[in-house]
Scaffold this motif. Sequence first.
Motif, PDB file in Angstrom:
ATOM      1  N   UNK A   1       0.777  -0.983  -0.111  1.00  0.00           N
ATOM      2  CA  UNK A   1       0.031   0.051  -0.059  1.00  0.00           C
ATOM      3  C   UNK A   1       0.809   1.189  -0.006  1.00  0.00           C
ATOM      4  N   UNK A   2       2.010   1.214   0.850  1.00  0.00           N
ATOM      5  CA  UNK A   2       2.889   2.386   0.965  1.00  0.00           C
ATOM      6  C   UNK A   2       3.502   2.650  -0.578  1.00  0.00           C
ATOM      7  N   UNK A   3       3.931   1.579  -1.319  1.00  0.00           N
ATOM      8  CA  UNK A   3       4.242   1.489  -2.753  1.00  0.00           C
ATOM      9  C   UNK A   3       3.336   2.573  -3.573  1.00  0.00           C
ATOM     10  N   UNK A   4       2.113   1.983  -3.390  1.00  0.00           N
ATOM     11  CA  UNK A   4       1.092   2.795  -4.230  1.00  0.00           C
ATOM     12  C   UNK A   4       0.906   3.996  -4.013  1.00  0.00           C
ATOM     13  N   UNK A   5       1.332   4.282  -2.364  1.00  0.00           N
ATOM     14  CA  UNK A   5       0.984   5.859  -1.966  1.00  0.00           C
ATOM     15  C   UNK A   5       2.067   6.561  -2.506  1.00  0.00           C
ATOM     16  N   UNK A   6       3.194   5.982  -2.618  1.00  0.00           N
ATOM     17  CA  UNK A   6       4.390   6.742  -3.224  1.00  0.00           C
ATOM     18  C   UNK A   6       4.280   7.191  -4.613  1.00  0.00           C
ATOM     19  N   UNK A   7       3.674   6.058  -5.271  1.00  0.00           N
ATOM     20  CA  UNK A   7       3.596   6.375  -6.961  1.00  0.00           C
ATOM     21  C   UNK A   7       2.721   7.376  -6.910  1.00  0.00           C
ATOM     22  N   UNK A   8       1.467   7.272  -6.273  1.00  0.00           N
ATOM     23  CA  UNK A   8       0.431   8.402  -6.324  1.00  0.00           C
ATOM     24  C   UNK A   8       0.970   9.722  -6.126  1.00  0.00           C
ATOM     25  N   UNK A   9       1.663   9.692  -4.872  1.00  0.00           N
ATOM     26  CA  UNK A   9       2.362  11.063  -4.645  1.00  0.00           C
ATOM     27  C   UNK A   9       3.264  11.758  -5.730  1.00  0.00           C
ATOM     28  N   UNK A  10       4.130  10.860  -6.392  1.00  0.00           N
ATOM     29  CA  UNK A  10       4.792  11.142  -7.299  1.00  0.00           C
ATOM     30  C   UNK A  10       4.247  11.389  -8.761  1.00  0.00           C
ATOM     31  N   UNK A  11       3.312  10.674  -9.059  1.00  0.00           N
ATOM     32  CA  UNK A  11       2.217  10.951 -10.100  1.00  0.00           C
ATOM     33  C   UNK A  11       1.688  12.450 -10.201  1.00  0.00           C
ATOM     34  N   UNK A  12       0.971  12.642  -8.792  1.00  0.00           N
ATOM     35  CA  UNK A  12       0.403  14.126  -8.566  1.00  0.00           C
ATOM     36  C   UNK A  12       1.219  15.159  -8.805  1.00  0.00           C
ATOM     37  N   UNK A  13       2.809  14.986  -8.348  1.00  0.00           N
ATOM     38  CA  UNK A  13       3.594  16.062  -8.448  1.00  0.00           C
ATOM     39  C   UNK A  13       4.093  16.143 -10.095  1.00  0.00           C
ATOM     40  N   UNK A  14       4.046  14.874 -10.745  1.00  0.00           N
ATOM     41  CA  UNK A  14       4.085  15.129 -12.283  1.00  0.00           C
ATOM     42  C   UNK A  14       3.282  15.704 -12.926  1.00  0.00           C
ATOM     43  N   UNK A  15       1.835  15.538 -12.444  1.00  0.00           N
ATOM     44  CA  UNK A  15       0.699  16.331 -13.051  1.00  0.00           C
ATOM     45  C   UNK A  15       0.716  17.773 -12.784  1.00  0.00           C
ATOM     46  N   UNK A  16       1.106  18.037 -11.657  1.00  0.00           N
ATOM     47  CA  UNK A  16       1.372  19.744 -11.180  1.00  0.00           C
ATOM     48  C   UNK A  16       2.248  20.143 -11.814  1.00  0.00           C
ATOM     49  N   UNK A  17       3.416  19.638 -12.356  1.00  0.00           N
ATOM     50  CA  UNK A  17       4.352  20.263 -12.872  1.00  0.00           C
ATOM     51  C   UNK A  17       3.915  20.529 -14.559  1.00  0.00           C
ATOM     52  N   UNK A  18       3.017  19.445 -15.051  1.00  0.00           N
ATOM     53  CA  UNK A  18       2.255  19.618 -16.446  1.00  0.00           C
ATOM     54  C   UNK A  18       1.504  20.800 -16.449  1.00  0.00           C
ATOM     55  N   UNK A  19       0.515  20.902 -15.442  1.00  0.00           N
ATOM     56  CA  UNK A  19      -0.259  21.820 -15.107  1.00  0.00           C
ATOM     57  C   UNK A  19       0.493  23.227 -15.257  1.00  0.00           C
ATOM     58  N   UNK A  20       1.452  23.110 -14.417  1.00  0.00           N
ATOM     59  CA  UNK A  20       2.526  24.516 -14.332  1.00  0.00           C
ATOM     60  C   UNK A  20       2.833  24.934 -15.520  1.00  0.00           C
ATOM     61  N   UNK A  21       3.332  24.136 -16.575  1.00  0.00           N
ATOM     62  CA  UNK A  21       3.942  24.348 -17.628  1.00  0.00           C
ATOM     63  C   UNK A  21       2.914  25.066 -18.338  1.00  0.00           C
ATOM     64  N   UNK A  22       1.523  24.440 -18.499  1.00  0.00           N
ATOM     65  CA  UNK A  22       0.681  24.983 -19.327  1.00  0.00           C
ATOM     66  C   UNK A  22      -0.023  26.289 -18.695  1.00  0.00           C
ATOM     67  N   UNK A  23       0.174  26.440 -17.328  1.00  0.00           N
ATOM     68  CA  UNK A  23      -0.256  27.797 -16.911  1.00  0.00           C
ATOM     69  C   UNK A  23       0.723  28.934 -17.289  1.00  0.00           C
ATOM     70  N   UNK A  24       2.066  28.495 -17.391  1.00  0.00           N
ATOM     71  CA  UNK A  24       3.190  29.580 -17.703  1.00  0.00           C
ATOM     72  C   UNK A  24       3.106  30.021 -19.137  1.00  0.00           C
ATOM     73  N   UNK A  25       2.562  29.051 -19.941  1.00  0.00           N
ATOM     74  CA  UNK A  25       2.323  29.329 -21.615  1.00  0.00           C
ATOM     75  C   UNK A  25       0.970  30.020 -21.755  1.00  0.00           C
TER      76      UNK A  25
END
Length: 389
Positions: free
Chosen positions: A119-143
Amino acid sequence: ERACDLLNVPHSAIWEVLDGEPKMLTLRVSNGDFPPSYQVPVQGSLLGAAVLTRRPVISGDLHSDARVLRPELARQMGWTSALIVPLVVRNGTPRGAFGVYSIGQRAFSDWDVRLLTCLANHAAAALQQAEALAQVKMAEERQAVAETFAVLGDVAANLLHRVNNRVGLIPVQVQDIADKRPALLADPYLEATLRDIEDSARAAMEAARETMTYLRPLHLRPIAVAACYQTAVAWLDLPPHIRLSASGLEPLPPVWAGEEQLRLVLFNLIENAMDAFADRSGQIMVSGRVVADSLDRTRQWVEITVADDGPGVPPAARGNIFDPDFSTKRSINKLGFGLWWVKSWVQRCGGSIALIDSPLSANLAVDEGAGGSGGCTFVIRLPPAPRGE
């Protein structure tokens, strides 16, 4: 909740490591009545043992375990035993801990450990995925911000040109009247009125030019954060009941930013904190450090933090503070866009800004054994200047 169901325990929680000195674990989510903004140091704690060793840790008696830094909380919650496993992301870096807590005495089995680790591995993957999505959103906002400012810049430049052409004639015409009809100036009323008209026209042109500062083309180059901070402070009218301090700014590497825009960012955030205090005493702390990117550990950011122990932002308003129409100040001297401008400037420099719980109030809350909700902490991340620039 899934962990509680599968392991038959009443409470569980996920903690995330906050980089800093000392490193702290902060409560990310739980299904129990944990104190809000609760933090635990990594060094010397039960949770920290799992993070430092990257291995599961079991405590059979939380009341007598020296690694439990808040035994009174364990007694209050009725906990007796705990199983803690680390949250480890793909590159092997521990990002936090996943803990489950039992009311009765319990010897957690190897199956319990393997299940919670999964379960912890799934939580860590979810945390990392959320950060990746946040960076994509940030790049779109910058544009989007870049395109918006390009349009606004053209409109504002045309408007300023027309204002200068029309309003700029007023002082010239007033001077012509004084030169060609000097007898009019003998009338005190007319003389005062003409002077007011001329002064108002000059003030209008100056206000238009100052407003262009917000839309001026951005020239990115290596900028010293400490120098920008000193200039911003010189602009401030700091009242005696507010203490402003800075740390860690001098050693920072130059950031890749616009000098005038970065000064305005720091000035705006500090001035907002001062306004929030009103007549009450308080402190504002500006600090800096270099941090690694959470997804790419080879990439670094220059992090600037502006924190205060003031009244804070109401929870209901936290999601709207960066909106263009959000402002707590209604002054004729302000554009009224507030933090929207700050976020836009930071994004135009390729960075990000976020509002988090204030460490000034959070640390106080931990010491007193209660959660803190006051204070604001804005965290700015800017790219360091490229080498050789």
